[in-house]
Structure formats: C-alpha cells, structure tokens
Design a protein around this motif. Structure first.
Motif, PDB file in Angstrom:
ATOM      1  N   MET A   1      -7.939  -3.470  -3.542  1.00 63.64           N
ATOM      2  CA  MET A   1      -6.732  -4.223  -3.756  1.00 63.64           C
ATOM      3  C   MET A   1      -6.572  -5.162  -2.559  1.00 63.64           C
ATOM      4  SD  MET A   1      -2.777  -2.843  -4.150  1.00 63.64           S
ATOM      5  CE  MET A   1      -3.355  -1.207  -4.285  1.00 63.64           C
ATOM      6  N   LYS A   2      -6.439  -6.453  -2.852  1.00 58.78           N
ATOM      7  CA  LYS A   2      -6.248  -7.448  -1.805  1.00 58.78           C
ATOM      8  C   LYS A   2      -4.782  -7.857  -1.763  1.00 58.78           C
ATOM      9  CE  LYS A   2     -10.878  -9.252  -2.475  1.00 58.78           C
ATOM     10  NZ  LYS A   2     -11.703 -10.405  -2.844  1.00 58.78           N
ATOM     11  N   ILE A   3      -4.235  -7.866  -0.557  1.00 54.87           N
ATOM     12  CA  ILE A   3      -2.819  -8.187  -0.350  1.00 54.87           C
ATOM     13  C   ILE A   3      -2.732  -9.461   0.484  1.00 54.87           C
ATOM     14  CG2 ILE A   3      -0.601  -7.355   0.527  1.00 54.87           C
ATOM     15  CD1 ILE A   3      -1.771  -5.386  -1.476  1.00 54.87           C
ATOM     16  N   LYS A   4      -1.870 -10.382   0.041  1.00 55.73           N
ATOM     17  CA  LYS A   4      -1.616 -11.587   0.820  1.00 55.73           C
ATOM     18  C   LYS A   4      -0.101 -11.787   0.895  1.00 55.73           C
ATOM     19  CE  LYS A   4      -2.556 -16.446   1.319  1.00 55.73           C
ATOM     20  NZ  LYS A   4      -3.249 -17.638   0.828  1.00 55.73           N
ATOM     21  N   ILE A   5       0.423 -11.754   2.124  1.00 58.07           N
ATOM     22  CA  ILE A   5       1.852 -11.979   2.346  1.00 58.07           C
ATOM     23  C   ILE A   5       2.044 -13.489   2.452  1.00 58.07           C
ATOM     24  CG2 ILE A   5       3.842 -11.478   3.804  1.00 58.07           C
ATOM     25  CD1 ILE A   5       2.620  -8.950   2.584  1.00 58.07           C
ATOM     26  N   ASP A  15       1.492 -15.161   5.980  1.00 53.62           N
ATOM     27  CA  ASP A  15       0.066 -15.443   6.173  1.00 53.62           C
ATOM     28  C   ASP A  15      -0.711 -14.215   6.642  1.00 53.62           C
ATOM     29  OD1 ASP A  15       0.455 -18.118   5.409  1.00 53.62           O
ATOM     30  OD2 ASP A  15       1.084 -18.626   7.453  1.00 53.62           O
ATOM     31  N   LEU A  16      -0.277 -13.049   6.244  1.00 53.51           N
ATOM     32  CA  LEU A  16      -0.978 -11.806   6.558  1.00 53.51           C
ATOM     33  C   LEU A  16      -1.814 -11.435   5.344  1.00 53.51           C
ATOM     34  CD1 LEU A  16      -1.233  -9.402   8.580  1.00 53.51           C
ATOM     35  CD2 LEU A  16       0.677  -8.355   7.364  1.00 53.51           C
ATOM     36  N   GLU A  17      -3.099 -11.125   5.553  1.00 52.71           N
ATOM     37  CA  GLU A  17      -3.984 -10.714   4.467  1.00 52.71           C
ATOM     38  C   GLU A  17      -4.698  -9.435   4.860  1.00 52.71           C
ATOM     39  OE1 GLU A  17      -6.533 -13.672   2.681  1.00 52.71           O
ATOM     40  OE2 GLU A  17      -5.200 -15.291   3.358  1.00 52.71           O
ATOM     41  N   PHE A  18      -4.792  -8.502   3.906  1.00 51.28           N
ATOM     42  CA  PHE A  18      -5.499  -7.247   4.157  1.00 51.28           C
ATOM     43  C   PHE A  18      -5.874  -6.604   2.824  1.00 51.28           C
ATOM     44  CE2 PHE A  18      -0.967  -6.523   4.178  1.00 51.28           C
ATOM     45  CZ  PHE A  18      -0.774  -5.389   3.414  1.00 51.28           C
ATOM     46  N   GLU A  19      -6.739  -5.612   2.888  1.00 46.75           N
ATOM     47  CA  GLU A  19      -7.152  -4.875   1.695  1.00 46.75           C
ATOM     48  C   GLU A  19      -6.743  -3.412   1.828  1.00 46.75           C
ATOM     49  OE1 GLU A  19     -11.031  -5.415   0.043  1.00 46.75           O
ATOM     50  OE2 GLU A  19     -11.176  -7.468   0.803  1.00 46.75           O
ATOM     51  N   LEU A  20      -6.427  -2.812   0.678  1.00 49.41           N
ATOM     52  CA  LEU A  20      -6.089  -1.392   0.625  1.00 49.41           C
ATOM     53  C   LEU A  20      -6.950  -0.716  -0.437  1.00 49.41           C
ATOM     54  CD1 LEU A  20      -2.171  -1.484   0.665  1.00 49.41           C
ATOM     55  CD2 LEU A  20      -3.677  -0.800   2.523  1.00 49.41           C
ATOM     56  N   PRO A  21      -7.390   0.520  -0.182  1.00 52.22           N
ATOM     57  CA  PRO A  21      -8.123   1.263  -1.212  1.00 52.22           C
ATOM     58  C   PRO A  21      -7.167   1.673  -2.339  1.00 52.22           C
ATOM     59  CG  PRO A  21      -7.803   2.631   0.734  1.00 52.22           C
ATOM     60  CD  PRO A  21      -7.286   1.263   1.075  1.00 52.22           C
ATOM     61  N   LYS A  54      -7.810  -9.847 -10.438  1.00 53.74           N
ATOM     62  CA  LYS A  54      -6.703 -10.326 -11.268  1.00 53.74           C
ATOM     63  C   LYS A  54      -5.405 -10.156 -10.493  1.00 53.74           C
ATOM     64  CE  LYS A  54      -8.895  -9.136 -15.617  1.00 53.74           C
ATOM     65  NZ  LYS A  54      -8.847  -8.288 -16.810  1.00 53.74           N
ATOM     66  N   LEU A  55      -4.529 -11.149 -10.642  1.00 56.87           N
ATOM     67  CA  LEU A  55      -3.222 -11.107  -9.995  1.00 56.87           C
ATOM     68  C   LEU A  55      -2.367 -10.030 -10.654  1.00 56.87           C
ATOM     69  CD1 LEU A  55      -1.252 -12.389  -7.950  1.00 56.87           C
ATOM     70  CD2 LEU A  55      -0.533 -13.920  -9.798  1.00 56.87           C
ATOM     71  N   LEU A  56      -1.858  -9.112  -9.853  1.00 55.38           N
ATOM     72  CA  LEU A  56      -0.983  -8.049 -10.348  1.00 55.38           C
ATOM     73  C   LEU A  56       0.404  -8.637 -10.579  1.00 55.38           C
ATOM     74  CD1 LEU A  56      -0.795  -4.963 -10.919  1.00 55.38           C
ATOM     75  CD2 LEU A  56      -0.018  -4.721  -8.566  1.00 55.38           C
ATOM     76  N   LYS A  57       0.860  -8.602 -11.821  1.00 52.88           N
ATOM     77  CA  LYS A  57       2.151  -9.204 -12.154  1.00 52.88           C
ATOM     78  C   LYS A  57       3.277  -8.187 -12.164  1.00 52.88           C
ATOM     79  CE  LYS A  57       0.080 -12.886 -14.838  1.00 52.88           C
ATOM     80  NZ  LYS A  57      -0.038 -13.519 -16.143  1.00 52.88           N
ATOM     81  N   SER A  58       2.996  -6.982 -12.576  1.00 52.43           N
ATOM     82  CA  SER A  58       4.033  -5.962 -12.689  1.00 52.43           C
ATOM     83  C   SER A  58       3.955  -4.994 -11.512  1.00 52.43           C
ATOM     84  CB  SER A  58       3.862  -5.195 -13.998  1.00 52.43           C
ATOM     85  OG  SER A  58       4.811  -4.170 -14.094  1.00 52.43           O
TER      86      SER A  58
END
Length: 136
Positions: A1-5, A15-21, A54-58
C-alpha cells in the motif's frame, strides 16, 4: 500500500510518501501523531492511498470509543415482563398473518403456548425499585 500525503493535516506534513504492508501495527507515545495520521488517511482530500496500483476510494476511520454505545437504561422486573409480553404479541401477530396466508397451518392461542405460559407464570413482584442497569 502506497501512501501520499497531499496536504498538511495537523502534525502530518504535506508531500510525505511511504509504503505500508497489508497488516500494520502503529504504536507510539501519546501525542506522537498516530491519530493525526489516521485522520489524514481517512480524508481523500488530504491523502492518496494506492493498493495494487489502484486508487483506494472508500475508507473509514473509526475513532477511539466510537463503537461503544452509551446506553444507561434501568430495568425492573415489570419492564422485563412487559417487554417479553410485547415481543410475544408481535410473534402472535406474525403467526396469525402467516396462518391467514397458509390456511393449512394450525395456530395456538397464547394460553396454549409454552413460552407465553412460562412468562405469565413467573411470580415476579414489582416493588417499584430499580433492580439493575442494562448496559451494552
């Protein structure tokens, strides 16, 4: 899961980006920003979450204590009997409606029913005092 603030949210910088399992345990001291991060993750205007490209919408953030109902209702023996009789009346109405639509089925009167007989045979006297608190 890729996260972008995308935007700053309280103590979480933009502008913070990180990945989570897929399974992540988030720990930290009080005031370290755990709740701020969860609030940011729940807000689509602040954060993009990409899962399997894919962008998580929900998404839904449930804050601490939000699943605990706050019920403080007193229950006396008389209220319990009244509730049981009310439920029985609903059952009887449903049974009668069903019987009318299926004439081949036999119905019983409340006096012949073992549940109704049991409820009415209970010798619980209502002293008018509360006997307990129902808390869910």
């Amino acid at each position: 899961m890729k996260i972008k603030i995308l935007k700053t949210n309280k103590s979480i910088p933009a502008d913070l980006e990180f990945e989570l399992p897929p399974f992540t345990v988030l720990t930290g001291k009080n005031g370290s920003g755990k709740t701020h991060l969860f609030e940011a993750l729940a807000n689509r205007d602040i954060t993009e979450i990409i899962v399997n490209d894919k962008l998580l919408k929900s998404r839904k953030y449930i804050p601490f204590g939000a699943l605990t109902p706050h019920i403080d209702d007193q229950c006396t023996p008389a209220k319990a009997i009244q509730l049981a009789q009310s439920i029985w009346n609903h059952v009887q109405q449903a049974q009668a409606k069903f019987s009318r639509s299926h004439q081949n089925l036999a119905t019983t009167s409340p006096e012949q029913d073992s549940i109704y007989t049991h409820i009415n045979s209970q010798e619980i006297k209502d002293t008018g005092q509360e006997t307990g608190t129902v808390t869910i």
